[in-house]
Write a protein that holds these residues in place. Sequence first.
Motif, PDB file in Angstrom:
ATOM      1  N   ALA A 172      10.029 -13.629   7.852  1.00 26.71           N
ATOM      2  CA  ALA A 172      10.254 -14.993   8.341  1.00 26.71           C
ATOM      3  C   ALA A 172       9.029 -15.503   9.089  1.00 26.71           C
ATOM      4  N   ASN A 173       8.579 -16.686   8.703  1.00 27.37           N
ATOM      5  CA  ASN A 173       7.427 -17.347   9.347  1.00 27.37           C
ATOM      6  C   ASN A 173       6.128 -16.573   9.174  1.00 27.37           C
ATOM      7  N   LYS A 174       6.086 -15.678   8.188  1.00 26.09           N
ATOM      8  CA  LYS A 174       4.872 -14.916   7.896  1.00 26.09           C
ATOM      9  C   LYS A 174       4.252 -15.425   6.585  1.00 26.09           C
ATOM     10  N   ARG A 175       2.930 -15.349   6.508  1.00 25.32           N
ATOM     11  CA  ARG A 175       2.234 -15.657   5.256  1.00 25.32           C
ATOM     12  C   ARG A 175       2.314 -14.416   4.360  1.00 25.32           C
ATOM     13  N   VAL A 176       2.901 -14.579   3.204  1.00 22.15           N
ATOM     14  CA  VAL A 176       3.045 -13.458   2.271  1.00 22.15           C
ATOM     15  C   VAL A 176       2.752 -13.943   0.854  1.00 22.15           C
ATOM     16  N   ASN A 177       2.611 -12.996  -0.046  1.00 21.57           N
ATOM     17  CA  ASN A 177       2.599 -13.340  -1.461  1.00 21.57           C
ATOM     18  C   ASN A 177       3.133 -12.175  -2.257  1.00 21.57           C
ATOM     19  N   GLY A 214      -4.016 -18.695  -8.540  1.00 15.38           N
ATOM     20  CA  GLY A 214      -3.551 -19.015  -9.875  1.00 15.38           C
ATOM     21  C   GLY A 214      -2.985 -17.795 -10.583  1.00 15.38           C
ATOM     22  N   MET A 215      -2.451 -18.012 -11.760  1.00 15.22           N
ATOM     23  CA  MET A 215      -1.763 -16.966 -12.505  1.00 15.22           C
ATOM     24  C   MET A 215      -2.656 -15.766 -12.785  1.00 15.22           C
ATOM     25  N   MET A 216      -2.212 -14.605 -12.339  1.00 14.16           N
ATOM     26  CA  MET A 216      -2.871 -13.312 -12.514  1.00 14.16           C
ATOM     27  C   MET A 216      -4.260 -13.252 -11.883  1.00 14.16           C
ATOM     28  N   LEU A 217      -4.537 -14.128 -10.937  1.00 17.07           N
ATOM     29  CA  LEU A 217      -5.783 -14.066 -10.191  1.00 17.07           C
ATOM     30  C   LEU A 217      -5.540 -13.295  -8.901  1.00 17.07           C
ATOM     31  N   SER A 218      -6.535 -12.539  -8.485  1.00 17.40           N
ATOM     32  CA  SER A 218      -6.379 -11.705  -7.302  1.00 17.40           C
ATOM     33  C   SER A 218      -6.189 -12.554  -6.055  1.00 17.40           C
ATOM     34  N   HIS A 219      -5.229 -12.150  -5.230  1.00 22.21           N
ATOM     35  CA  HIS A 219      -5.016 -12.816  -3.946  1.00 22.21           C
ATOM     36  C   HIS A 219      -4.332 -11.831  -3.003  1.00 22.21           C
ATOM     37  N   VAL A 220      -4.859 -11.724  -1.792  1.00 23.04           N
ATOM     38  CA  VAL A 220      -4.266 -10.882  -0.763  1.00 23.04           C
ATOM     39  C   VAL A 220      -4.011 -11.746   0.462  1.00 23.04           C
ATOM     40  N   GLU A 221      -2.826 -11.628   1.000  1.00 24.35           N
ATOM     41  CA  GLU A 221      -2.459 -12.379   2.202  1.00 24.35           C
ATOM     42  C   GLU A 221      -2.252 -11.399   3.348  1.00 24.35           C
ATOM     43  N   LYS A 222      -2.896 -11.667   4.476  1.00 21.52           N
ATOM     44  CA  LYS A 222      -2.780 -10.806   5.648  1.00 21.52           C
ATOM     45  C   LYS A 222      -2.281 -11.636   6.823  1.00 21.52           C
ATOM     46  N   ASP A 223      -1.143 -11.256   7.363  1.00 21.61           N
ATOM     47  CA  ASP A 223      -0.594 -11.911   8.545  1.00 21.61           C
ATOM     48  C   ASP A 223      -0.311 -10.813   9.565  1.00 21.61           C
ATOM     49  N   ALA A 236      -6.487  -3.088  -5.344  1.00 19.31           N
ATOM     50  CA  ALA A 236      -7.580  -2.429  -4.614  1.00 19.31           C
ATOM     51  C   ALA A 236      -7.916  -3.200  -3.340  1.00 19.31           C
ATOM     52  N   GLN A 237      -7.912  -4.519  -3.425  1.00 18.12           N
ATOM     53  CA  GLN A 237      -8.219  -5.330  -2.247  1.00 18.12           C
ATOM     54  C   GLN A 237      -7.127  -5.183  -1.188  1.00 18.12           C
ATOM     55  N   THR A 238      -5.876  -5.124  -1.637  1.00 15.19           N
ATOM     56  CA  THR A 238      -4.770  -4.935  -0.695  1.00 15.19           C
ATOM     57  C   THR A 238      -4.903  -3.603   0.024  1.00 15.19           C
ATOM     58  N   ALA A 239      -5.192  -2.545  -0.719  1.00 15.78           N
ATOM     59  CA  ALA A 239      -5.369  -1.218  -0.119  1.00 15.78           C
ATOM     60  C   ALA A 239      -6.545  -1.206   0.849  1.00 15.78           C
TER      61      ALA A 239
END
Length: 371
Positions: A172-177, A214-223, A236-239
Amino acid sequence: MFKMILPIFLAAASFTVYAGDNPNVVMVLSSHGQLSADGELSQPGYEFDELAKAYRVFKANGLDVTFASPAGGKPVADKYDSQKPYNQAFLQDTHAVTALNTTYKISAIDAQNVDAVFVVGGKGPMFDLYKHSPLQTLIANVYQQQGVISAVCHGPAALVNVKLSNGQYLVANKRVNGFTNQEEIAFGKKWRPHFDFLLEDKLKDRGAQFEHAGMMLSHVEKDGNLITGQNPFSTAQTATEVVKALGIKPVDLTPNKDDKTMALVKKVMAGDNQAVLSYQQHAQDYDVMLMAMSGVYQLKHAQDEKVVSGAVVLLELTQKQVNHPMLDLSLAQGYIQQDKPHQAKALVEGVIKSHPDNQQAQVLLKSIGQI
């Protein structure tokens, strides 16, 4: 809790359920996967590519790694290519394979000894992880003791029912994906009808601020200490963000070829001319078929002119190397959307000349004549 570790002193990853001198990350895998009598996947499980990519990062940075699943034992992976370099590296690591074949039950994990949780994706989490109470408890406890919670692709399904001690949902109220609705429509036809919910919708229902590329493009969200990745190419970027959140300066790793390719695709889709030049000068460094198919799918599901433009560039860059009528016809359709009927016609006529029985080309040529 977290220790600063200089890369020069990094030790090899170990597989105990209790953390030693190094931070301990629990990699969570779905237990939903099942194989039929003939060895075919009858129920989806976890994504092996994501497991291998994340493990590569964690091992290189000296983390203690524990594999866990709801049922324990050996979980079943979705179909994957064992010849991909990162999968080969994992499969050649006897300690890693042994640990994977004997995962701990999540209910046996003591949150007090866990510094980070990383939930691997695959379709399986949409069936079992989101409703596994011991996992909800583990995630809540680790998060509330200032640990790192992370998940990639469909892995964030494990977060949707997690509540904190204040009664609020973790997200709740967090940036996620996570895997988006658009990606489900494009790639989830087999199992999506069996889901109880779509991940993007459920995260939003829980009050999350859903951010995505966009579709199947890399994205990492950190909150804060909550880290989520959108799809397999975000793994890999998430790790790596998990490693950073644990207070460790990540070692430099050569990007996997598919991740490097999709990073370039993201730049091309954003209109980066330098990315186009990079491909033209170093095409051998990228996966041409992955780029081409990205163009095909981006165009097929394009929702605005910018996406159409980026997809056309991808198809133009790879057309001659791939040399396939499907790609030519996709590019022709892109030209039609850009109001370039003469270029479209030339491509379609070329397909008909080399493949006179191609019905799709005949239909497309007729439609061009009506423009």
